[in-house]
Write an enzyme that holds these catalytic residues in place. Structure first.
Site, mmCIF file in Angstrom:
data_model
loop_
_atom_site.group_PDB
_atom_site.id
_atom_site.type_symbol
_atom_site.label_atom_id
_atom_site.label_comp_id
_atom_site.label_asym_id
_atom_site.label_seq_id
_atom_site.Cartn_x
_atom_site.Cartn_y
_atom_site.Cartn_z
ATOM 1 C CG ASP A 98 -1.626 1.450 1.436
ATOM 2 O OD1 ASP A 98 -2.934 1.476 0.723
ATOM 3 O OD2 ASP A 98 -1.329 1.866 2.541
ATOM 4 C CG ASP A 156 -6.920 -6.403 1.913
ATOM 5 O OD1 ASP A 156 -6.947 -4.698 1.065
ATOM 6 O OD2 ASP A 156 -7.760 -6.784 1.966
ATOM 7 C CD GLU A 167 -3.092 -2.027 -0.951
ATOM 8 O OE1 GLU A 167 -3.558 -0.724 -0.993
ATOM 9 O OE2 GLU A 167 -4.133 -2.528 0.391
#
Length: 226
Positions: free
Chosen positions: A44, A113, A116
Site C-alpha cells: 500500500d 488487498d 497490494e
C-alpha cells in the site's frame, strides 16, 4: 489454489525468485497467522508513492488537492479490485474454509488487498524499481486516460446533488440481472429518475460500477454530461 503460481506470474508479468513470497501474498488472514497482511501494508505504501510520483510528473501544473483526488481515485479498493479481476486473481487466492464458502475469492476488499500484497512481495523479492515498473505497467491505460477534469465528483454523487438542488426525489437503483460465473460476474443495473421518462441502464463487474455507469447515463440524458 486451483491454479499454479506460474500461470499467475505470467498474468502479472513478473517471475519471482522466491516463489514463497507470492504464495504468502495470496494467503488471506482466514488461513492463519502466516498471512499477507504485512505485505499488504508494505505494498500500500509503495503503491501510493509510485502513483503520487507518476501524477506529479504527468500533471506539472496541477494543484496539490487535484493530485490528491486523482491518486485517491487510482489507489482505492474498487480500482485495485478491477486490476485483480484482470489478473483473474480470485482463482489463486488461499482462503480459509469460511471465506471460501462465503465467496471471498470475489470480494472486492480481499482482491484489492491481494494486489497490494503482491506489490509488497515483488519489492521484497527484487526491490523498489521492479515493483514500480509493474505498478506503472498495470496502471498504464488508467494513467493515460486521466485528465484534471477527473477530479469531479463521481456520477452517483453528482446526480444526487443535482436532484436535491431541484427538490426532486433521489434516484433509485435496481439490479435487474447478474450474469456469468461466480468469479467473473457482470451486474446489470437500472437507474430510475422521476425527471426522465426512460430508465438509465448500466453494467459492470460489480454492483457499484454498474450503478455509477447508470448514473452517468442519467446525467447524459439530463444534458449534464456529454
Amino acid at each position: 489454489m486451483s491454479k499454479s503460481n506460474n500461470a499467475l506470474e505470467r498474468r502479472i508479468g513478473y517471475s519471482f525468485n522466491d516463489g514463497s513470497l507470492l504464495t504468502l501474498a495470496l494467503t488471506h488472514r482466514s488461513v492463519g497467522a502466516n498471512n499477507n497482511e504485512r505485505l499488504e501494508f508494505l505494498g500500500d505504501s509503495i503503491l501510493n508513492f509510485v502513483i503520487a510520483e507518476a501524477l506529479y510528473r504527468q500533471f506539472p501544473k496541477a494543484r496539490e488537492g487535484q493530485l490528491s483526488r486523482l491518486r485517491a481515485q487510482l489507489v482505492k479498493g474498487v480500482t485495485l479490485a478491477e486490476i485483480a479481476k484482470e489478473f483473474g486473481l480470485g482463482d489463486y487466492l488461499l482462503l480459509g474454509s469460511g471465506e471460501l464458502k462465503s465467496g471471498g475469492f470475489r470480494r472486492e476488499s480481499i482482491l484489492a488487498d491481494a494486489v497490494e500484497s503482491i506489490i509488497g512481495a515483488i519489492f521484497n523479492d527484487t526491490g523498489f524499481e521492479a515493483s514500480k515498473e509493474r505498478i506503472l505497467h498495470w496502471y498504464n491505460s488508467r494513467l493515460e486516460s486521466l485528465s484534471l477534469q477527473d477530479n469531479q465528483k463521481d456520477p452517483k454523487t453528482r446526480l444526487q446533488e443535482f436532484l436535491q438542488s431541484r427538490q426532486k426525489e433521489l434516484p433509485k437503483y435496481e439490479v435487474v440481472s447478474v450474469q456469468g460465473d461466480a468469479h467473473d460476474q457482470t451486474f446489470f443495473v437500472e437507474c430510475v429518475v422521476d425527471m426522465l421518462k426512460q430508465k438509465s441502464e448500466g453494467q459492470g463487474s460489480s454492483r457499484r460500477i454498474a450503478e455509477q455507469q447508470s448514473a452517468r447515463r442519467a446525467l447524459t440524458a439530463l444534458g449534464l454530461e456529454e
